[in-house]
Motif scaffolding. Structure first.
Motif, PDB file in Angstrom:
ATOM      1  N   GLY A  14     106.105 -54.461  -5.547  1.00 44.83           N
ATOM      2  CA  GLY A  14     107.154 -53.608  -6.096  1.00 44.83           C
ATOM      3  C   GLY A  14     107.235 -53.627  -7.606  1.00 44.83           C
ATOM      4  O   GLY A  14     108.101 -52.963  -8.191  1.00 44.83           O
ATOM      5  N   ARG A  15     106.347 -54.347  -8.246  1.00 42.78           N
ATOM      6  CA  ARG A  15     106.417 -54.484  -9.705  1.00 42.78           C
ATOM      7  C   ARG A  15     106.034 -53.189 -10.410  1.00 42.78           C
ATOM      8  O   ARG A  15     105.042 -52.557 -10.078  1.00 42.78           O
ATOM      9  CB  ARG A  15     105.501 -55.605 -10.177  1.00 42.78           C
ATOM     10  CG  ARG A  15     105.483 -55.785 -11.694  1.00 42.78           C
ATOM     11  CD  ARG A  15     104.760 -57.037 -12.106  1.00 42.78           C
ATOM     12  NE  ARG A  15     104.728 -57.188 -13.553  1.00 42.78           N
ATOM     13  CZ  ARG A  15     104.322 -58.287 -14.185  1.00 42.78           C
ATOM     14  NH1 ARG A  15     103.911 -59.340 -13.488  1.00 42.78           N
ATOM     15  NH2 ARG A  15     104.318 -58.343 -15.500  1.00 42.78           N
ATOM     16  N   ARG A  16     106.838 -52.805 -11.406  1.00 44.56           N
ATOM     17  CA  ARG A  16     106.515 -51.676 -12.281  1.00 44.56           C
ATOM     18  C   ARG A  16     106.161 -52.250 -13.653  1.00 44.56           C
ATOM     19  O   ARG A  16     106.944 -52.979 -14.254  1.00 44.56           O
ATOM     20  CB  ARG A  16     107.684 -50.707 -12.379  1.00 44.56           C
ATOM     21  CG  ARG A  16     108.047 -50.042 -11.061  1.00 44.56           C
ATOM     22  CD  ARG A  16     109.220 -49.101 -11.247  1.00 44.56           C
ATOM     23  NE  ARG A  16     108.836 -47.957 -12.066  1.00 44.56           N
ATOM     24  CZ  ARG A  16     109.657 -47.374 -12.953  1.00 44.56           C
ATOM     25  NH1 ARG A  16     110.883 -47.847 -13.137  1.00 44.56           N
ATOM     26  NH2 ARG A  16     109.246 -46.342 -13.651  1.00 44.56           N
ATOM     27  N   PHE A  17     104.999 -51.905 -14.145  1.00 43.92           N
ATOM     28  CA  PHE A  17     104.449 -52.519 -15.343  1.00 43.92           C
ATOM     29  C   PHE A  17     104.910 -51.788 -16.602  1.00 43.92           C
ATOM     30  O   PHE A  17     104.816 -50.570 -16.698  1.00 43.92           O
ATOM     31  CB  PHE A  17     102.923 -52.535 -15.282  1.00 43.92           C
ATOM     32  CG  PHE A  17     102.367 -53.501 -14.284  1.00 43.92           C
ATOM     33  CD1 PHE A  17     101.874 -54.739 -14.688  1.00 43.92           C
ATOM     34  CD2 PHE A  17     102.343 -53.191 -12.931  1.00 43.92           C
ATOM     35  CE1 PHE A  17     101.370 -55.643 -13.766  1.00 43.92           C
ATOM     36  CE2 PHE A  17     101.832 -54.084 -12.008  1.00 43.92           C
ATOM     37  CZ  PHE A  17     101.349 -55.313 -12.424  1.00 43.92           C
ATOM     38  N   ASP A  18     105.378 -52.574 -17.568  1.00 41.34           N
ATOM     39  CA  ASP A  18     105.779 -52.051 -18.871  1.00 41.34           C
ATOM     40  C   ASP A  18     104.844 -52.613 -19.937  1.00 41.34           C
ATOM     41  O   ASP A  18     104.046 -53.514 -19.677  1.00 41.34           O
ATOM     42  CB  ASP A  18     107.232 -52.436 -19.161  1.00 41.34           C
ATOM     43  CG  ASP A  18     107.901 -51.466 -20.114  1.00 41.34           C
ATOM     44  OD1 ASP A  18     107.195 -50.594 -20.681  1.00 41.34           O
ATOM     45  OD2 ASP A  18     109.128 -51.573 -20.309  1.00 41.34           O
ATOM     46  N   ASP A  19     104.940 -52.086 -21.156  1.00 37.16           N
ATOM     47  CA  ASP A  19     104.134 -52.554 -22.300  1.00 37.16           C
ATOM     48  C   ASP A  19     102.637 -52.466 -22.039  1.00 37.16           C
ATOM     49  O   ASP A  19     101.858 -53.285 -22.546  1.00 37.16           O
ATOM     50  CB  ASP A  19     104.506 -54.008 -22.663  1.00 37.16           C
ATOM     51  CG  ASP A  19     105.954 -54.126 -23.124  1.00 37.16           C
ATOM     52  OD1 ASP A  19     106.442 -53.180 -23.771  1.00 37.16           O
ATOM     53  OD2 ASP A  19     106.592 -55.151 -22.835  1.00 37.16           O
ATOM     54  N   LEU A  20     102.222 -51.480 -21.266  1.00 37.78           N
ATOM     55  CA  LEU A  20     100.792 -51.312 -21.000  1.00 37.78           C
ATOM     56  C   LEU A  20     100.067 -50.619 -22.144  1.00 37.78           C
ATOM     57  O   LEU A  20      98.857 -50.769 -22.300  1.00 37.78           O
ATOM     58  CB  LEU A  20     100.596 -50.501 -19.716  1.00 37.78           C
ATOM     59  CG  LEU A  20     100.998 -51.169 -18.400  1.00 37.78           C
ATOM     60  CD1 LEU A  20     100.818 -50.195 -17.251  1.00 37.78           C
ATOM     61  CD2 LEU A  20     100.182 -52.438 -18.165  1.00 37.78           C
ATOM     62  N   ARG A 179     104.556 -43.454 -11.307  1.00 36.57           N
ATOM     63  CA  ARG A 179     105.759 -44.177 -11.749  1.00 36.57           C
ATOM     64  C   ARG A 179     106.142 -45.313 -10.817  1.00 36.57           C
ATOM     65  O   ARG A 179     106.920 -46.195 -11.205  1.00 36.57           O
ATOM     66  CB  ARG A 179     106.938 -43.199 -11.865  1.00 36.57           C
ATOM     67  CG  ARG A 179     106.831 -42.246 -13.044  1.00 36.57           C
ATOM     68  CD  ARG A 179     108.129 -41.464 -13.227  1.00 36.57           C
ATOM     69  NE  ARG A 179     107.953 -40.404 -14.206  1.00 36.57           N
ATOM     70  CZ  ARG A 179     107.625 -39.153 -13.915  1.00 36.57           C
ATOM     71  NH1 ARG A 179     107.466 -38.796 -12.630  1.00 36.57           N
ATOM     72  NH2 ARG A 179     107.477 -38.255 -14.854  1.00 36.57           N
ATOM     73  N   ARG A 180     105.641 -45.306  -9.608  1.00 38.56           N
ATOM     74  CA  ARG A 180     105.928 -46.425  -8.702  1.00 38.56           C
ATOM     75  C   ARG A 180     105.407 -47.736  -9.269  1.00 38.56           C
ATOM     76  O   ARG A 180     105.921 -48.813  -8.952  1.00 38.56           O
ATOM     77  CB  ARG A 180     105.280 -46.191  -7.343  1.00 38.56           C
ATOM     78  CG  ARG A 180     105.902 -45.083  -6.515  1.00 38.56           C
ATOM     79  CD  ARG A 180     105.265 -45.051  -5.141  1.00 38.56           C
ATOM     80  NE  ARG A 180     105.816 -44.011  -4.278  1.00 38.56           N
ATOM     81  CZ  ARG A 180     105.506 -43.864  -3.003  1.00 38.56           C
ATOM     82  NH1 ARG A 180     104.648 -44.710  -2.435  1.00 38.56           N
ATOM     83  NH2 ARG A 180     106.034 -42.900  -2.283  1.00 38.56           N
ATOM     84  N   ARG A 181     104.369 -47.657 -10.082  1.00 36.44           N
ATOM     85  CA  ARG A 181     103.748 -48.860 -10.629  1.00 36.44           C
ATOM     86  C   ARG A 181     103.827 -48.964 -12.146  1.00 36.44           C
ATOM     87  O   ARG A 181     103.657 -50.036 -12.705  1.00 36.44           O
ATOM     88  CB  ARG A 181     102.271 -48.911 -10.210  1.00 36.44           C
ATOM     89  CG  ARG A 181     102.047 -49.442  -8.812  1.00 36.44           C
ATOM     90  CD  ARG A 181     102.586 -50.832  -8.662  1.00 36.44           C
ATOM     91  NE  ARG A 181     101.899 -51.582  -7.631  1.00 36.44           N
ATOM     92  CZ  ARG A 181     102.091 -52.881  -7.409  1.00 36.44           C
ATOM     93  NH1 ARG A 181     102.943 -53.565  -8.137  1.00 36.44           N
ATOM     94  NH2 ARG A 181     101.438 -53.499  -6.453  1.00 36.44           N
ATOM     95  N   VAL A 182     104.064 -47.832 -12.811  1.00 36.06           N
ATOM     96  CA  VAL A 182     104.036 -47.816 -14.277  1.00 36.06           C
ATOM     97  C   VAL A 182     105.412 -47.438 -14.815  1.00 36.06           C
ATOM     98  O   VAL A 182     105.950 -46.379 -14.488  1.00 36.06           O
ATOM     99  CB  VAL A 182     102.974 -46.818 -14.798  1.00 36.06           C
ATOM    100  CG1 VAL A 182     102.996 -46.784 -16.331  1.00 36.06           C
ATOM    101  CG2 VAL A 182     101.589 -47.197 -14.291  1.00 36.06           C
ATOM    102  N   LYS A 183     105.937 -48.315 -15.660  1.00 38.28           N
ATOM    103  CA  LYS A 183     107.238 -48.089 -16.280  1.00 38.28           C
ATOM    104  C   LYS A 183     107.097 -47.664 -17.738  1.00 38.28           C
ATOM    105  O   LYS A 183     108.011 -47.062 -18.305  1.00 38.28           O
ATOM    106  CB  LYS A 183     108.070 -49.372 -16.182  1.00 38.28           C
ATOM    107  CG  LYS A 183     109.525 -49.229 -16.575  1.00 38.28           C
ATOM    108  CD  LYS A 183     110.251 -50.545 -16.364  1.00 38.28           C
ATOM    109  CE  LYS A 183     111.718 -50.443 -16.747  1.00 38.28           C
ATOM    110  NZ  LYS A 183     112.427 -51.728 -16.556  1.00 38.28           N
ATOM    111  N   ASP A 184     105.967 -47.988 -18.346  1.00 34.55           N
ATOM    112  CA  ASP A 184     105.720 -47.716 -19.754  1.00 34.55           C
ATOM    113  C   ASP A 184     105.722 -46.202 -20.012  1.00 34.55           C
ATOM    114  O   ASP A 184     104.829 -45.486 -19.568  1.00 34.55           O
ATOM    115  CB  ASP A 184     104.370 -48.323 -20.168  1.00 34.55           C
ATOM    116  CG  ASP A 184     104.150 -48.311 -21.666  1.00 34.55           C
ATOM    117  OD1 ASP A 184     104.508 -47.311 -22.310  1.00 34.55           O
ATOM    118  OD2 ASP A 184     103.612 -49.300 -22.192  1.00 34.55           O
ATOM    119  N   LYS A 185     106.717 -45.712 -20.754  1.00 33.32           N
ATOM    120  CA  LYS A 185     106.854 -44.273 -20.993  1.00 33.32           C
ATOM    121  C   LYS A 185     105.714 -43.735 -21.842  1.00 33.32           C
ATOM    122  O   LYS A 185     105.337 -42.565 -21.701  1.00 33.32           O
ATOM    123  CB  LYS A 185     108.202 -43.979 -21.654  1.00 33.32           C
ATOM    124  CG  LYS A 185     109.396 -44.236 -20.740  1.00 33.32           C
ATOM    125  CD  LYS A 185     110.707 -43.858 -21.413  1.00 33.32           C
ATOM    126  CE  LYS A 185     111.883 -44.085 -20.470  1.00 33.32           C
ATOM    127  NZ  LYS A 185     113.189 -43.732 -21.110  1.00 33.32           N
TER     128      LYS A 185
END
Length: 281
Positions: A14-20, A179-185
């Motif tokens: 369930g993790r959404r990755f930020d700062d990618l 977006r299920r996995r990526v939070k980085d806008k």
């Protein structure tokens, strides 16, 4: 970097990755991305700007080219250019043509960098029924899987192809799955920008891209697999815990009622569902 991203994705579905985005424009990532673009046969094929890898190496220099690209990614000024349309005949003598979209070298490098970062994350979620455009998987592996099912009692084969799959992928549905996995806008914005970059046709006309992801783009096969993973999950849902085919007993019960069981083998937009009626497995 890839090993860590994959390990974290596997550990937490369930993790959404930020700062990618920091990984995307990291100098090491861009160097690897450029090497992959340069080693590809298409390195001699220019995009709408007319530049090839050889032109960049001779007239700009790779270090300066990558420094400028990194600066544009870092300050948010990078914008992909439209892809150059190229039509090639489809195999089989059907007379039909396949539309390719050729990005510029700079866009190819950014797409390759995005793929380096995103692929290990989404690989944690892809089901094993998918074989196309995935690491350490070949067409021969898909064929071998089909043969295994055939020796285990499956009696019927349906060969299916999704018509104009790459051209028809819905952008909203695709971005929802990303977006299920990526939070980085910033990363989401880059992916969307490539989807909306447009096409310069062979007649020199500019066309908007409201659906699809162009064949010819480095990122497109991964995006197609992300979109089509919804199909894999839907078809294989009965095999998940609690599903109607999850256990040997449940599959046997289906057979006593004359109901089939099935498996799917997918290679990009080509799939081979196999069904069984007579012999429980």
């Amino acid at each position: 970097m890839q090993a860590k991203l994959h390990r974290w994705a596997v550990a937490d579905p369930g993790r959404r990755f930020d700062d990618l985005v920091n990984f995307v424009y990291d100098p090491a990532t861009l160097i690897v991305a450029f090497d992959r673009v340069a080693s590809n046969q298409g390195a001699r094929t220019p995009g709408v700007d007319g530049r090839t890898v050889a032109d960049i190496e001779e007239h700009v220099g790779v270090p300066r080219f990558l420094d400028d690209l990194r600066a544009a990614l870092k300050d948010g000024s990078f914008r992909p250019l439209p892809v150059r349309e190229r039509k090639i005949p489809k195999s089989g003598g059907s007379g039909k043509v396949r539309k390719l979209g050729i990005p510029t070298i700079a866009d190819r490098v950014v797409q390759a960098a995005l793929k380096l970062v995103l692929e290990p994350i989404f690989e944690a979620d892809f089901l094993p029924v998918s074989y196309g455009f995935r690491p350490k998987r070949r067409p021969h592996d898909a064929i071998a899987e089909i043969h295994i099912f055939g020796t285990n009692g499956y009696r019927w084969v349906l060969d299916a192809d999704i018509e104009a799959c790459f051209d028809s992928i819905d952008h909203t549905a695709l971005m929802d799955r990303v977006r299920r996995r990526v939070k980085d806008k910033r990363v989401l914005g880059l992916v969307k920008a490539f989807l909306k970059a447009g096409v310069l046709t062979e007649l020199g006309e500019r066309q908007d891209t409201t659906t699809g992801t162009p064949q010819g783009g480095i990122l497109s096969p991964l995006l197609a697999n992300i979109a089509l993973s919804a199909l894999d999950e839907h078809v294989m849902a009965p095999w998940q815990p609690g599903g109607s085919m999850a256990t040997h007993g449940k599959r046997g019960y289906r057979h006593t009622k004359g109901r089939p069981t099935w498996r799917i083998v997918r290679y990009a937009d080509d799939c081979v569902p196999r069904t069984l009626r007579e012999v429980p497995v």
